[in-house]
Design an enzyme around this catalytic site. Structure first.
Site, short mmCIF file in Angstrom:
data_model
loop_
_atom_site.label_atom_id
_atom_site.label_comp_id
_atom_site.label_asym_id
_atom_site.label_seq_id
_atom_site.Cartn_x
_atom_site.Cartn_y
_atom_site.Cartn_z
N LYS A 10 0.85 -1.19 0.00
CA LYS A 10 0.00 0.00 0.00
C LYS A 10 0.88 1.24 0.00
CE LYS A 10 0.91 1.29 4.44
NZ LYS A 10 1.54 2.57 4.86
N PRO A 94 9.45 -4.86 -0.04
CA PRO A 94 10.58 -4.75 0.89
C PRO A 94 10.13 -4.49 2.33
CG PRO A 94 10.40 -2.78 -0.48
CD PRO A 94 9.43 -3.77 -1.03
N GLY A 96 10.44 -2.81 6.16
CA GLY A 96 10.80 -1.51 6.74
C GLY A 96 10.67 -0.38 5.75
N ALA A 97 9.66 -0.48 4.87
CA ALA A 97 9.57 0.43 3.74
C ALA A 97 8.39 1.40 3.82
CB ALA A 97 9.46 -0.37 2.45
N GLY A 98 7.48 1.21 4.80
CA GLY A 98 6.28 2.01 4.84
C GLY A 98 5.24 1.57 3.83
N LEU A 99 5.39 0.35 3.30
CA LEU A 99 4.47 -0.18 2.30
C LEU A 99 3.54 -1.25 2.87
CD1 LEU A 99 6.97 -0.51 -0.70
CD2 LEU A 99 5.30 1.32 -0.28
N GLY A 102 4.41 -6.53 6.01
CA GLY A 102 4.13 -7.46 7.10
C GLY A 102 2.67 -7.43 7.53
N SER A 103 2.08 -6.24 7.57
CA SER A 103 0.67 -6.11 7.93
C SER A 103 -0.22 -6.79 6.89
CB SER A 103 0.29 -4.63 8.05
OG SER A 103 0.99 -4.00 9.11
N SER A 104 0.14 -6.62 5.62
CA SER A 104 -0.62 -7.25 4.56
C SER A 104 -0.53 -8.77 4.65
CB SER A 104 -0.10 -6.78 3.20
OG SER A 104 -0.80 -7.40 2.15
N ASP A 136 -2.14 -1.07 10.87
CA ASP A 136 -2.38 -1.16 9.43
C ASP A 136 -3.07 -2.44 9.00
OD1 ASP A 136 -1.28 1.31 8.93
OD2 ASP A 136 0.63 0.56 8.15
#
Length: 280
Positions: A10, A94, A96-99, A102-104, A136
């Site tokens: 995201k 990746p 630690g990317a703010g994407l 892990g939450s997804s 998230d």
């Protein structure tokens, strides 16, 4: 049976930090869009009757600290069942990317387990488990653009979001801790010569309040933002979440390809650059 599901990344089209709460979290106002960029999560029966996790990225833990395993344990607790599944994460997003990678993955495990178990848990049950796992995670249960408030767990799907935006993602060779970014938000200051203001677009007012603390410590990121905003292919540029990914919305898919190539030349081979699109 074996089940393989997409686990999308995201971006945050905006992220406003409103206040620090008494529980240590922060109230936010954010709009998140899923991307075409995605991991794959595969669930298949475990041969020894034990839940296990494997991952294509050897740098990520595959023990009980991984959010995917925490999701499985949360599902077991809420459903009162034992879930003997082998989970494999094929990573393209990746860390630690703010994407939201892990939450997804965690949300996708919850959705997959519920499908494999015949839908024994309600949407409300899944949302409550997701909210316990991380701010998230609930968003990724919806599979569409959503607004989020509270600490991020109060989700409202955006019914009128009609754009699929060509996006270039740029992540340097370092990640950023989300708790660190929020902890340092209140006392942070803007750097001279860096644009932090609202970028008004048809889909909303793009801004990220976490750029302020993050840019203070990692000067590469504001340099990247300024450079992106100078490129003729760029419509808007912003940090996603707590970073470290910067993203640029391009004018077209062709412009996104040109911008990605220019970015690779500007940043060098150590920087991850990916062309993708938002999904409605």
């Amino acid at each position: 049976m074996t089940l393989t599901l997409r686990s999308p990344a995201k971006i945050n089209l905006w992220l406003r930090v409103l206040r620090r709460r008494d529980d240590g979290f922060h109230d936010v106002d954010t709009r998140m869009c899923p991307l075409d960029l995605a991991d794959e999560v595969t669930l298949e029966p475990s041969v020894d009757g034990l839940a296990k996790l494997t991952c294509s990225n050897p740098e990520l833990p595959v023990d009980e600290s991984n959010l995917a395993m925490k999701a499985l344990r949360g599902y077991e607790k809420r459903s009162g069942t034992t879930q003997a599944w082998q989970i494999h994460l094929e990573k393209h997003v990746p860390h630690g990317a703010g994407l939201g990678g892990g939450s997804s993955n965690a949300a996708t495990v919850l959705l997959g387990l519920n499908r494999l178990n015949g839908g024994v848990l309600s949407d409300e049950d899944l949302h409550e488990i997701a909210a316990e796992l991380g701010s998230d995670v609930p968003f990724f249960l919806y599979g569409r653009t959503c607004d989020a408030t509270g600490r991020g767990e109060v989700i409202e799907p955006v019914e009128t979001f009609d754009w699929e935006l060509p996006v270039v993602l740029i992540k340097p060779g370092f990640g950023i801790s989300t708790p660190w970014a929020y902890k340092n938000w209140r006392d942070s200051k803007e750097l001279a010569g860096v644009f932090y203001g609202v970028q008004t677009q048809p889909w909303g007012e793009m801004i990220n309040d976490l750029e302020r603390p993050v840019f203070e410590k990692w000067i590469w990121l504001p340099t990247m933002k300024n450079w992106l905003l100078e490129q003729e292919e760029t419509v808007a540029a912003l940090m996603s979440g707590s970073g470290s990914t910067m993203f640029a919305v391009a004018r077209s898919e062709a412009d996104a390809a040109v911008l990605a190539e220019s970015t690779r030349k500007f940043c060098g081979e150590s920087t991850w650059v990916q062309v993708t699109r938002t999904r409605k």
